[in-house]
Design a protein around this motif. Structure first.
Motif, PDB file in Angstrom:
ATOM      1  N   ALA A  46       0.887 -26.858  18.327  1.00  0.00           N
ATOM      2  CA  ALA A  46       1.073 -26.835  16.878  1.00  0.00           C
ATOM      3  C   ALA A  46       0.255 -25.732  16.222  1.00  0.00           C
ATOM      4  CB  ALA A  46       0.670 -28.183  16.281  1.00  0.00           C
ATOM      5  N   LEU A  57      -1.155 -25.125  12.539  1.00  0.00           N
ATOM      6  CA  LEU A  57      -1.355 -25.821  11.272  1.00  0.00           C
ATOM      7  C   LEU A  57      -1.263 -24.828  10.126  1.00  0.00           C
ATOM      8  CD1 LEU A  57      -4.337 -28.162  12.191  1.00  0.00           C
ATOM      9  CD2 LEU A  57      -1.887 -28.552  12.472  1.00  0.00           C
ATOM     10  N   CYS A 116      -1.789 -24.357   6.002  1.00  0.00           N
ATOM     11  CA  CYS A 116      -2.441 -24.918   4.824  1.00  0.00           C
ATOM     12  C   CYS A 116      -2.325 -23.908   3.694  1.00  0.00           C
ATOM     13  CB  CYS A 116      -3.905 -25.190   5.169  1.00  0.00           C
ATOM     14  SG  CYS A 116      -4.928 -25.621   3.765  1.00  0.00           S
ATOM     15  N   GLN A 174      -7.900 -29.949   3.408  1.00  0.00           N
ATOM     16  CA  GLN A 174      -6.514 -30.021   3.885  1.00  0.00           C
ATOM     17  C   GLN A 174      -6.447 -29.805   5.391  1.00  0.00           C
ATOM     18  OE1 GLN A 174      -3.361 -27.847   1.943  1.00  0.00           O
ATOM     19  NE2 GLN A 174      -4.467 -27.891  -0.004  1.00  0.00           N
ATOM     20  N   LEU A 175      -7.164 -28.783   5.871  1.00  0.00           N
ATOM     21  CA  LEU A 175      -7.161 -28.518   7.315  1.00  0.00           C
ATOM     22  C   LEU A 175      -7.739 -29.696   8.094  1.00  0.00           C
ATOM     23  CD1 LEU A 175      -8.086 -24.739   7.497  1.00  0.00           C
ATOM     24  CD2 LEU A 175      -5.981 -25.813   8.304  1.00  0.00           C
ATOM     25  N   LEU A 200      -5.067 -32.271   8.339  1.00  0.00           N
ATOM     26  CA  LEU A 200      -4.049 -31.837   9.303  1.00  0.00           C
ATOM     27  C   LEU A 200      -4.555 -31.977  10.737  1.00  0.00           C
ATOM     28  CD1 LEU A 200      -2.636 -28.650   7.547  1.00  0.00           C
ATOM     29  CD2 LEU A 200      -1.359 -30.731   8.096  1.00  0.00           C
ATOM     30  N   ARG A 201      -5.804 -31.563  10.976  1.00  0.00           N
ATOM     31  CA  ARG A 201      -6.388 -31.703  12.321  1.00  0.00           C
ATOM     32  C   ARG A 201      -6.405 -33.168  12.744  1.00  0.00           C
ATOM     33  NH1 ARG A 201     -10.967 -28.668  10.197  1.00  0.00           N
ATOM     34  NH2 ARG A 201     -10.415 -26.472  10.377  1.00  0.00           N
ATOM     35  N   GLU A 215      -4.519 -35.643  11.689  1.00  0.00           N
ATOM     36  CA  GLU A 215      -3.149 -36.117  11.956  1.00  0.00           C
ATOM     37  C   GLU A 215      -2.648 -35.576  13.291  1.00  0.00           C
ATOM     38  OE1 GLU A 215       0.152 -38.406  11.349  1.00  0.00           O
ATOM     39  OE2 GLU A 215      -1.695 -38.398  10.183  1.00  0.00           O
ATOM     40  N   ALA A 216      -2.928 -34.307  13.560  1.00  0.00           N
ATOM     41  CA  ALA A 216      -2.510 -33.712  14.843  1.00  0.00           C
ATOM     42  C   ALA A 216      -3.181 -34.437  16.005  1.00  0.00           C
ATOM     43  CB  ALA A 216      -2.854 -32.221  14.862  1.00  0.00           C
ATOM     44  N   VAL A 243      -3.383 -28.229  18.962  1.00  0.00           N
ATOM     45  CA  VAL A 243      -3.480 -27.213  17.917  1.00  0.00           C
ATOM     46  C   VAL A 243      -3.888 -25.890  18.554  1.00  0.00           C
ATOM     47  CG1 VAL A 243      -4.648 -26.518  15.789  1.00  0.00           C
ATOM     48  CG2 VAL A 243      -4.051 -28.924  16.159  1.00  0.00           C
ATOM     49  N   GLU A 247      -4.691 -22.128  13.366  1.00  0.00           N
ATOM     50  CA  GLU A 247      -4.715 -22.650  11.997  1.00  0.00           C
ATOM     51  C   GLU A 247      -4.504 -21.480  11.052  1.00  0.00           C
ATOM     52  OE1 GLU A 247      -8.481 -24.591  11.580  1.00  0.00           O
ATOM     53  OE2 GLU A 247      -7.894 -26.244  12.905  1.00  0.00           O
ATOM     54  N   ILE A 272       3.302 -26.560  11.437  1.00  0.00           N
ATOM     55  CA  ILE A 272       3.220 -27.830  10.721  1.00  0.00           C
ATOM     56  C   ILE A 272       2.485 -27.613   9.411  1.00  0.00           C
ATOM     57  CG2 ILE A 272       2.268 -30.156  10.790  1.00  0.00           C
ATOM     58  CD1 ILE A 272       2.551 -30.020  13.819  1.00  0.00           C
TER      59      ILE A 272
END
Length: 76
Positions: free
Chosen positions: A9, A11, A13, A29-30, A33-34, A36-37, A44, A47, A76
């Motif tokens: 993935a 990421l 942002c 936000q990152l 996302l991290r 959730e990943a 990942v 980014e 993502i």
């Protein structure tokens, strides 16, 4: 829809302004996302942070998508 475990993935942002990035909005936000990943067991590989309005987000999304494509990943 769910991505298979181990999917690579990139990421993506976005924040609207430099001051939002400096205040930590982008890092928050990152971090989400991290997290959730990690919960989804994604790998990942990159980014990407875009600072700019929602009107010019296409350049950022395009760049993130190209990075993902080159790395065999999903943006993502």
């Amino acid at each position: 829809d769910s991505l298979p475990t181990g999917t690579k993935a990139v990421l993506f942002c976005r924040v609207s302004a430099c001051d939002q990035a400096q205040r930590g909005n982008a890092q928050n936000q990152l971090a989400r996302l991290r997290s959730e990943a990690e919960c989804r067991q994604l790998q990942v590989v990159f980014e990407f942070l875009h600072v700019g309005s929602g009107w010019d987000v296409t350049d950022g999304i395009t760049t993130a998508s190209l990075i993902a494509q080159r790395r065999g990943a999903t943006a993502i």
